[in-house]
Design an enzyme around this catalytic site. Structure first.
Site, PDB file in Angstrom:
ATOM      1  N   CYS A   2       2.600 -13.838  -5.628  1.00  0.00           N
ATOM      2  CA  CYS A   2       2.016 -15.141  -5.970  1.00  0.00           C
ATOM      3  C   CYS A   2       2.547 -16.200  -5.005  1.00  0.00           C
ATOM      4  O   CYS A   2       3.526 -15.994  -4.300  1.00  0.00           O
ATOM      5  CB  CYS A   2       2.414 -15.515  -7.398  1.00  0.00           C
ATOM      6  N   ARG A  27      -1.129 -14.623   1.284  1.00  0.00           N
ATOM      7  CA  ARG A  27      -0.353 -13.748   0.380  1.00  0.00           C
ATOM      8  C   ARG A  27      -1.271 -12.992  -0.576  1.00  0.00           C
ATOM      9  O   ARG A  27      -0.821 -12.109  -1.293  1.00  0.00           O
ATOM     10  CB  ARG A  27       0.664 -14.582  -0.410  1.00  0.00           C
ATOM     11  N   TRP A  75      -1.296 -13.440  -7.926  1.00  0.00           N
ATOM     12  CA  TRP A  75      -1.640 -12.058  -7.579  1.00  0.00           C
ATOM     13  C   TRP A  75      -1.335 -11.277  -8.864  1.00  0.00           C
ATOM     14  O   TRP A  75      -0.172 -11.030  -9.185  1.00  0.00           O
ATOM     15  CB  TRP A  75      -0.774 -11.600  -6.411  1.00  0.00           C
ATOM     16  N   ASN A 101       6.514 -16.442  -9.886  1.00  0.00           N
ATOM     17  CA  ASN A 101       6.217 -15.280  -9.046  1.00  0.00           C
ATOM     18  C   ASN A 101       7.237 -14.218  -9.413  1.00  0.00           C
ATOM     19  O   ASN A 101       8.431 -14.490  -9.457  1.00  0.00           O
ATOM     20  CB  ASN A 101       6.357 -15.665  -7.555  1.00  0.00           C
ATOM     21  N   GLY A 102       6.778 -13.002  -9.764  1.00  0.00           N
ATOM     22  CA  GLY A 102       7.721 -11.937 -10.110  1.00  0.00           C
ATOM     23  C   GLY A 102       7.339 -11.295 -11.434  1.00  0.00           C
ATOM     24  O   GLY A 102       6.216 -11.457 -11.923  1.00  0.00           O
ATOM     25  N   GLU A 483       0.867  11.608   8.980  1.00  0.00           N
ATOM     26  CA  GLU A 483       0.896  10.141   8.927  1.00  0.00           C
ATOM     27  C   GLU A 483       1.424   9.560  10.233  1.00  0.00           C
ATOM     28  O   GLU A 483       0.881   8.574  10.743  1.00  0.00           O
ATOM     29  CB  GLU A 483       1.737   9.678   7.745  1.00  0.00           C
ATOM     30  N   LYS A 487      -0.759   6.982  12.555  1.00  0.00           N
ATOM     31  CA  LYS A 487      -0.266   5.661  12.952  1.00  0.00           C
ATOM     32  C   LYS A 487      -0.332   5.489  14.462  1.00  0.00           C
ATOM     33  O   LYS A 487      -0.745   4.433  14.962  1.00  0.00           O
ATOM     34  CB  LYS A 487       1.159   5.485  12.436  1.00  0.00           C
ATOM     35  N   GLU A 490      -4.090   5.137  15.488  1.00  0.00           N
ATOM     36  CA  GLU A 490      -4.818   3.922  15.094  1.00  0.00           C
ATOM     37  C   GLU A 490      -4.186   2.663  15.683  1.00  0.00           C
ATOM     38  O   GLU A 490      -4.836   1.622  15.759  1.00  0.00           O
ATOM     39  CB  GLU A 490      -4.937   3.811  13.582  1.00  0.00           C
ATOM     40  N   HIS A 506      -0.019  29.655  16.487  1.00  0.00           N
ATOM     41  CA  HIS A 506      -1.393  30.156  16.288  1.00  0.00           C
ATOM     42  C   HIS A 506      -2.407  29.442  17.171  1.00  0.00           C
ATOM     43  O   HIS A 506      -3.573  29.340  16.817  1.00  0.00           O
ATOM     44  CB  HIS A 506      -1.755  30.032  14.805  1.00  0.00           C
ATOM     45  N   LYS A 605      -9.796  -2.855   7.173  1.00  0.00           N
ATOM     46  CA  LYS A 605      -8.695  -2.669   6.224  1.00  0.00           C
ATOM     47  C   LYS A 605      -9.145  -1.818   5.043  1.00  0.00           C
ATOM     48  O   LYS A 605      -8.390  -1.022   4.516  1.00  0.00           O
ATOM     49  CB  LYS A 605      -8.184  -4.030   5.711  1.00  0.00           C
TER      50      LYS A 605
HETATM   51  C1  AGP Z   1      -4.107   3.648   7.167  1.00  0.00           C
HETATM   52  O1  AGP Z   1      -3.243   3.092   8.160  1.00  0.00           O
HETATM   53  C2  AGP Z   1      -5.553   3.415   7.500  1.00  0.00           C
HETATM   54  N1  AGP Z   1      -5.801   2.026   7.696  1.00  0.00           N
HETATM   55  C3  AGP Z   1      -6.529   4.134   6.603  1.00  0.00           C
HETATM   56  O2  AGP Z   1      -6.367   5.504   6.858  1.00  0.00           O
HETATM   57  C4  AGP Z   1      -6.390   3.929   5.059  1.00  0.00           C
HETATM   58  O3  AGP Z   1      -5.225   4.536   4.604  1.00  0.00           O
HETATM   59  C5  AGP Z   1      -7.604   4.617   4.398  1.00  0.00           C
HETATM   60  O4  AGP Z   1      -8.766   3.974   4.840  1.00  0.00           O
HETATM   61  C6  AGP Z   1      -7.533   4.589   2.868  1.00  0.00           C
HETATM   62  O5  AGP Z   1      -7.548   3.279   2.414  1.00  0.00           O
HETATM   63  P1  AGP Z   1      -7.217   2.999   0.856  1.00  0.00           P
HETATM   64  O6  AGP Z   1      -5.805   3.438   0.631  1.00  0.00           O
HETATM   65  O7  AGP Z   1      -7.406   1.527   0.681  1.00  0.00           O
HETATM   66  O8  AGP Z   1      -8.171   3.810   0.034  1.00  0.00           O
END
Ligand code: AGP
Length: 610
Positions: A2, A27, A75, A101-102, A483, A487, A490, A506, A605
């Site tokens: 918040c 935020r 939030w 907030n909290g 992961e 990272k 992307e 393999h 996002k």
């Molecule tokens: C993660 O760095 C990516 N931006 C992407 O893979 C993300 O995790 C994926 O689109 C899933 O998003 P969500 O967790 O909002 O469902």
């Protein structure tokens, strides 16, 4: 998270407050409100949704005379994002209002106490309970300052809170515990806010409140007292040189770096109220009415899918529930046969990912129970799943998901423990050890992150010119390898593959050459020796190797290649050090290459389309 702003000075308060709330919008929020005193009465205006809705309500009001007030962007954590739950919240006595907030963890018991005394409540929030706790202390004869302190002593949890009263209409009280709150000192005006951007155009002179301190601000004075004995606490002013954008990132260069460094707080917030180390118990109120599944399917996308993969062995090992994990985009089209008593668990930071939402809707039509792990209250998945556990990581601004995965792993661990205890498949020693080790993570990770950041920078500079790289691991390190590779892809646009290190023989090992580095994730676990062999096979073929591993002990040390040493952690908890290391490596590689860290090309996002 918040946003809070309190103002007391010589200007009309409401425009200053609204401007401050706008600068706290980054935020994330789902409702907002302001309050001020006019004719010795509290005026409280609140609205759902964005600040424009609040501004529309204020447009017809006479706000010119109030030179003190509070503002808040909420939030939602407890209670839906409605106007009724928006802050400020007013005491039943209507003489004081607070913004917060909290999370007040023990609000339920105090609400019952106050209800027994005849107080009435009009919202679902923990904040309204705190407002009435203060009023109740006042009713017992305490001054407002003493009543504020006494009520806060009774509250347990995290809070940053600001208070305005009709008795002292130009005075704002503020206090904090484990949530940021600071005082802005201007000429003939003072501010209390959860973050610097709220008042940066008016003053750069800031006093940072510490836990256990209460501030009292008026136009001409700012005082700080110790909550314990109300003795004045001398404070120094800090001069802020940041520009506004840097301030919104808390001084970090990018939101991604800020969110990586928020991870200790995220784990602490995830376990607050859930991990009870004293009673060796896990409380998951969201799951109390939810049937323990006979079989668990996990479906998610991207980073959230990696979190699900990481949790698979915990779900089976600790809760004894047969578990499968798939990408939602594959699961939704393969005509999976439903099994009576099973549950689909969908994991999603945004709660809006199209494939994940479609998987949820598909199995709901089949009458299968659905559980969501989400970071956004009120999101489609949070609303449509039969039950939802919110990760409360605060809004994740950077497109690259970081703190959300740490929050998801924390919640998944707690869920596996919770179901394991309910099914009687988990002995108490494992629970005790898991809760104790998990509770230590925030402090340990706080201490580790600065070192990891500088080490990551060195490695990234050396490997940023590579065209391809492997991330390899076994067991729970395999999802982390996926992961780490995601990272790097992307953020730095370098081709990177995450692979089960046992699979190298393999085929993939054919790719190895001196320009193709391999990062082996090899904590001291049951897979260490086997992964060491895989590493040596790569090194023997002149492939550069870097092992993310623990300091040498009992002869468990690297015989070839170089190490990036991470502190040892018990069992699955090594992921809470491994993951930030991988995040920082990819961050530093992207920054070194001058990429757009927070908004990588081609990415959104939340992938709300197929
Ligand atoms: C993660 O760095 C990516 N931006 C992407 O893979 C993300 O995790 C994926 O689109 C899933 O998003 P969500 O967790 O909002 O469902």
């Amino acid at each position: 998270m918040c946003g809070i702003i309190g103002y007391s000075g010589h200007r009309p308060a409401v425009p200053v407050i609204m401007e401050g709330l706008r600068r706290l919008e980054y935020r994330g929020y789902d409702s907002s409100g302001v309050c001020f005193v006019r004719n010795r009465e509290l005026q409280v205006i609140r609205a759902e949704g964005k600040l424009n809705n609040l501004e529309d309500k204020l447009a017809d009001m006479d706000i010119s005379l109030a030179t003190a007030g509070l503002g808040h962007t909420r939030w939602a954590t407890h209670g839906a994002p409605t106007e009724n739950n928006a802050h400020p919240h007013v005491s039943f006595t209507r003489n004081l209002a607070i913004v917060h907030n909290g999370i007040i963890e023990n609000y339920r018991e105090w609400k019952d106490f106050l209800l027994d005394k005849g107080y009435l409540f009009f919202s679902e929030t923990d904040t309204e309970v705190l407002a009435n706790l203060i009023a109740d202390e006042q009713a017992g004869g305490l001054s407002l300052l003493r009543a504020f302190a006494a009520a806060l002593e009774k509250a347990s949890g995290t809070y940053a809170v600001a208070l305005l009263s009709t008795e002292e209409p130009d005075t704002i009280y503020a206090a904090r515990h484990s949530a940021p709150l600071l005082i802005g000192a201007g000429a003939g005006e003072h501010f209390a806010a959860s973050d610097i951007p709220a008042f940066l155009p008016y003053t750069r002179d800031v006093v940072f409140l510490e836990d256990g301190e209460i501030a009292r601000i008026t136009p001409l004075r700012a005082e700080v007292f110790s909550m314990a004995d109300l003795k004045p606490v001398p404070k120094t002013l800090t001069r802020i040189e940041w520009d506004l954008q840097a301030a919104q990132k808390g001084g970090y260069k990018h939101f991604m770096l800020k969110e990586i460094f928020e991870q200790p707080r995220v784990v602490a917030d995830c376990i607050a109220g859930r991990a009870d180390t004293k009673r060796n118990a896990v409380r998951m109120p969201e799951l109390e009415g939810f049937p323990v599944p006979s079989r668990l399917r996990i479906a998610a996308c991207g980073t959230s899918w990696h979190a699900g993969l990481w949790a698979q062995s915990l779900m089976e090992g600790w809760s004894g529930i047969p578990t499968t994990v798939e990408t939602a985009s594959e699961f939704r089209y393969r005509n999976a046969l439903p099994v009576p008593g099973e549950c689909l668990l969908v994991i999603s930071q945004s709660g809006e990912t199209a494939d994940t939402l479609a998987a949820l809707r598909l199995v709901k039509e089949q009458g299968i129970a659905t559980l969501g792990i989400c970071n956004v209250i009120g999101s489609s998945i949070a609303r449509e799943a039969d039950a939802v556990v919110l990760t409360q990581a605060g809004p994740e601004i950077s497109v690259a998901s970081t703190k959300a995965m740490t929050a998801q792993m924390t919640v998944l661990m707690l869920t596996a423990l919770y179901w394991g205890r309910k099914r009687g498949s988990l002995d108490r020693e494992i629970t005790a050890r898991a809760l104790a080790e998990l509770s230590d993570i925030p402090a340990r990770l706080t201490g580790l992150l600065p070192t990891l950041e500088s080490e990551a920078a060195g490695l990234a500079a050396r490997f940023a010119a590579c065209k391809s790289m492997f991330f390899l691991g076994r067991g729970q390190s395999f999802p982390l390898a996926l992961e780490g590779a995601l990272k790097v892809k992307e953020l730095s646009y370098i081709h990177a593959e995450g692979y089960a290190s046992g699979e190298m023989k393999h085929g993939p090992i054919a790719l190895i050459d001196p320009c193709f580095p391999s990062f082996f994730l090899m904590p001291y676990d049951a897979h260490f020796a086997k992964t060491m062999s895989n590493l040596e096979e790569v090194a023997a073929r002149k492939g550069p190797v870097v092992a993310l591993t623990n300091p040498p002990k009992d002869g468990m040390e690297l015989r070839v290649g170089e190490s990036w040493l991470l502190p040892e952690a018990w069992g699955p908890l090594c992921a809470f050090f491994m993951l930030p290391a991988l995040q920082l490596f990819s961050y530093k590689a992207a920054a070194f290459l001058g990429k757009d860290v927070d908004q990588p090309r081609n990415l959104a996002k939340s992938v709300t389309v197929e």
